[in-house]
Write an enzyme that holds these catalytic residues in place. Structure first.
Site, PDB file in Angstrom:
ATOM      1  N   GLY A 100       0.791  -1.218   0.000  1.00 11.00           N
ATOM      2  CA  GLY A 100       0.000   0.000   0.000  1.00 11.00           C
ATOM      3  C   GLY A 100       0.824   1.269   0.000  1.00 11.00           C
ATOM      4  O   GLY A 100       0.427   2.273  -0.601  1.00 11.00           O
ATOM      5  N   VAL A 101       1.971   1.256   0.668  1.00  8.19           N
ATOM      6  CA  VAL A 101       2.836   2.438   0.663  1.00  8.19           C
ATOM      7  C   VAL A 101       3.274   2.746  -0.762  1.00  8.19           C
ATOM      8  O   VAL A 101       3.216   3.894  -1.219  1.00  8.19           O
ATOM      9  CB  VAL A 101       4.056   2.231   1.584  1.00  8.19           C
ATOM     10  CG1 VAL A 101       5.082   3.343   1.382  1.00  8.19           C
ATOM     11  CG2 VAL A 101       3.620   2.187   3.048  1.00  8.19           C
TER      12      VAL A 101
ATOM     13  N   LYS B  47      -7.828   7.183  -3.343  1.00 11.56           N
ATOM     14  CA  LYS B  47      -6.920   8.108  -2.669  1.00 11.56           C
ATOM     15  C   LYS B  47      -5.456   7.741  -2.881  1.00 11.56           C
ATOM     16  O   LYS B  47      -5.090   6.571  -2.893  1.00 11.56           O
ATOM     17  CB  LYS B  47      -7.227   8.166  -1.174  1.00 11.56           C
ATOM     18  CG  LYS B  47      -8.570   8.792  -0.871  1.00 11.56           C
ATOM     19  CD  LYS B  47      -8.706   9.218   0.578  1.00 11.56           C
ATOM     20  CE  LYS B  47      -8.815   8.036   1.510  1.00 11.56           C
ATOM     21  NZ  LYS B  47      -9.157   8.473   2.888  1.00 11.56           N
TER      22      LYS B  47
ATOM     23  N   LYS C 158       0.001  11.800   9.046  1.00  9.58           N
ATOM     24  CA  LYS C 158      -0.271  10.683   8.149  1.00  9.58           C
ATOM     25  C   LYS C 158      -1.062  11.146   6.926  1.00  9.58           C
ATOM     26  O   LYS C 158      -2.119  11.779   7.059  1.00  9.58           O
ATOM     27  CB  LYS C 158      -1.066   9.613   8.918  1.00  9.58           C
ATOM     28  CG  LYS C 158      -1.468   8.404   8.101  1.00  9.58           C
ATOM     29  CD  LYS C 158      -0.318   7.458   7.895  1.00  9.58           C
ATOM     30  CE  LYS C 158      -0.790   6.182   7.225  1.00  9.58           C
ATOM     31  NZ  LYS C 158       0.328   5.285   6.918  1.00  9.58           N
TER      32      LYS C 158
ATOM     33  N   ALA D 212       1.608 -15.690  -0.220  1.00  7.71           N
ATOM     34  CA  ALA D 212       2.370 -16.858   0.235  1.00  7.71           C
ATOM     35  C   ALA D 212       3.751 -16.467   0.740  1.00  7.71           C
ATOM     36  O   ALA D 212       4.326 -17.164   1.586  1.00  7.71           O
ATOM     37  CB  ALA D 212       2.488 -17.881  -0.894  1.00  7.71           C
TER      38      ALA D 212
END
Length: 414
Positions: free
Chosen positions: A134-135, A171, A180, A200
């Site tokens: 996600g970063v 977003k 944040k 995995a």
């Protein structure tokens, strides 16, 4: 005031002219139509699977693509990715980013923009590929939204939190001055491809990090999803949500699908966040400040879980959750080895955290609190005294005897 409507090239968009006391004036009204796909696509890097090649296709001309990839993902899948792209005649250049929370800043966005400029990314028909957690997808999304005032990109999230949260919405964002996601845009990728096989190789802590965001969806809108986490949580982590003999394959796929569906159901009607009362903000009233104060000790989902634990106790104190329901919530958090408290969670920090959230929500708390399991209400009157009482309750219940009696002496991640 009389307005005269002029012609428009875009459906739903209008230009009006009118007159004021001092002369001529115009009003521009425009709609931005957005559609994008989120597709679960197992075995994405299998040469026999055309899904990724199709996503990168340029029609009749050979595809040429910039790929921004997380350093760890490259070490795990770089050779497989290169072989796949070569087999499908895709020319590519890798931009490798060490994508961790401390690197989620504008300087890293500029690194990606530099790579886009050096590669010569065109404005419309050569989407950048973002492959990582996600970063990374947040960073690449912001870079794509800024470069040439918006270029397309495709996301391949390789972490659970990316698959069910960061990689499927609109977003983008980076941190700024210890806040944040203070800088960001709304710029969804044209396509997100989700391959559960990447999980995995994900370590247990980062898998739990994603399960925290799934628990968020479960608590506020999906009691059946909560039941699945309660019944299969430990094995989902153990087996990395992979199918297999004696495994949790059926439960894992159901959990993934329900989490993605639930998140998209909340995001789609309010993609640009015109409405600031958002169920998916559960667990995000205190957690942004907690996460940044504890950096690098807490992952995003871990900070969210602390917020959810505190919010659940607040709900219990208000009679919205029964004692039994609160016990189930905290037990699932412990089952998943997620934290419910951290030393940075002082009354002063929580006061400041909520004050910052109120600014972000335009002067209102708009705090979602669970009402039973699978439902929620919004409140705007949580007091500092309530917060301090909830912190005390969490501290007292941190290692409840009932849990030790059921599970023995285990590390509960708190």
């Amino acid at each position: 005031m009389t307005m005269t409507k002029q012609s428009s090239l875009s459906p739903g968009s209008r230009l009006y002219d009118y007159t004021t006391q001092d002369g001529a004036a115009w009003r521009v009204s425009a709609l931005k139509e957005v559609s994008y796909d989120v597709v679960v696509q197992p075995r994405l890097l299998d040469p026999a699977n055309p899904a990724l090649a199709d996503a990168l296709s340029s029609g009749t001309t050979p595809a040429r693509r910039l790929i921004v990839i997380d350093a760890t993902v490259r070490s795990l899948y770089g050779e497989q990715l290169a072989a796949y792209l070569a087999g499908h005649d895709v020319e590519f250049h890798l931009c490798v980013i060490d994508a961790h929370e401390s690197a989620k800043v504008m300087e890293t966005v500029f690194e990606v923009v530099d790579a886009m400029d050096a590669f010569g990314v065109p404005r419309r028909h050569a989407p950048v590929l973002a492959m990582g957690g996600g970063v990374l997808t947040d960073i690449v999304g912001l870079a794509a939204s800024l470069y040439r005032r918006a270029t397309p990109y495709v996301r391949i999230p390789t972490t659970l939190i990316g698959m069910i949260d960061a990689g499927i919405g609109a977003k983008t964002g980076v941190n700024f001055r210890e806040h944040k996601n203070r800088l960001g845009t709304y710029h969804p990728s044209s396509l997100t491809l989700i391959d559960p096989g990447f999980l995995a190789t994900l370590d247990a802590r980062h898998l739990r990090n994603g399960l925290a965001e799934i628990l968020k969806v479960a608590l506020v809108k999906d009691a059946e999803l909560f039941d699945l986490l309660e019944g299969h949580g430990a094995s989902l982590v153990e087996q990395r949500m992979q199918p297999g003999e004696g495994g949790t394959g059926g439960a894992a796929l159901t959990v993934l699908r329900r989490a993605v569906q639930g998140m998209l159901e909340e995001l789609q009607p309010n993609l640009w966040e015109h409405q600031l009362r958002r169920l998916v903000d559960f667990g995000h009233s205190f957690s942004p400040s907690v996460e940044m104060a504890a950096l690098p000790e807490l992952l995003h989902g871990e900070a969210v879980c602390i917020d959810m634990a505190l919010s659940s106790v607040l709900a219990h104190h208000r009679g919205l959750l029964t004692e039994a329901e609160l016990g189930r919530v905290l037990d699932v958090m412990r089952l998943l080895h997620l934290p419910v408290l951290h030393p940075v969670c002082t009354p002063d920090l929580m006061r400041a955290a909520l004050a910052d959230t109120v600014k972000h929500r335009d002067g209102w708390q708009h705090m979602p609190l669970p009402r039973g399991i699978g439902d929620a209400v919004f409140v705007n009157d949580v007091t500092q005294r309530e917060i301090e009482a909830a912190l005390l309750t969490l501290a007292e219940r941190d290692r409840v005897p009932r849990w030790r009696a059921l599970h023995g002496a285990v590390d509960m991640g708190v």
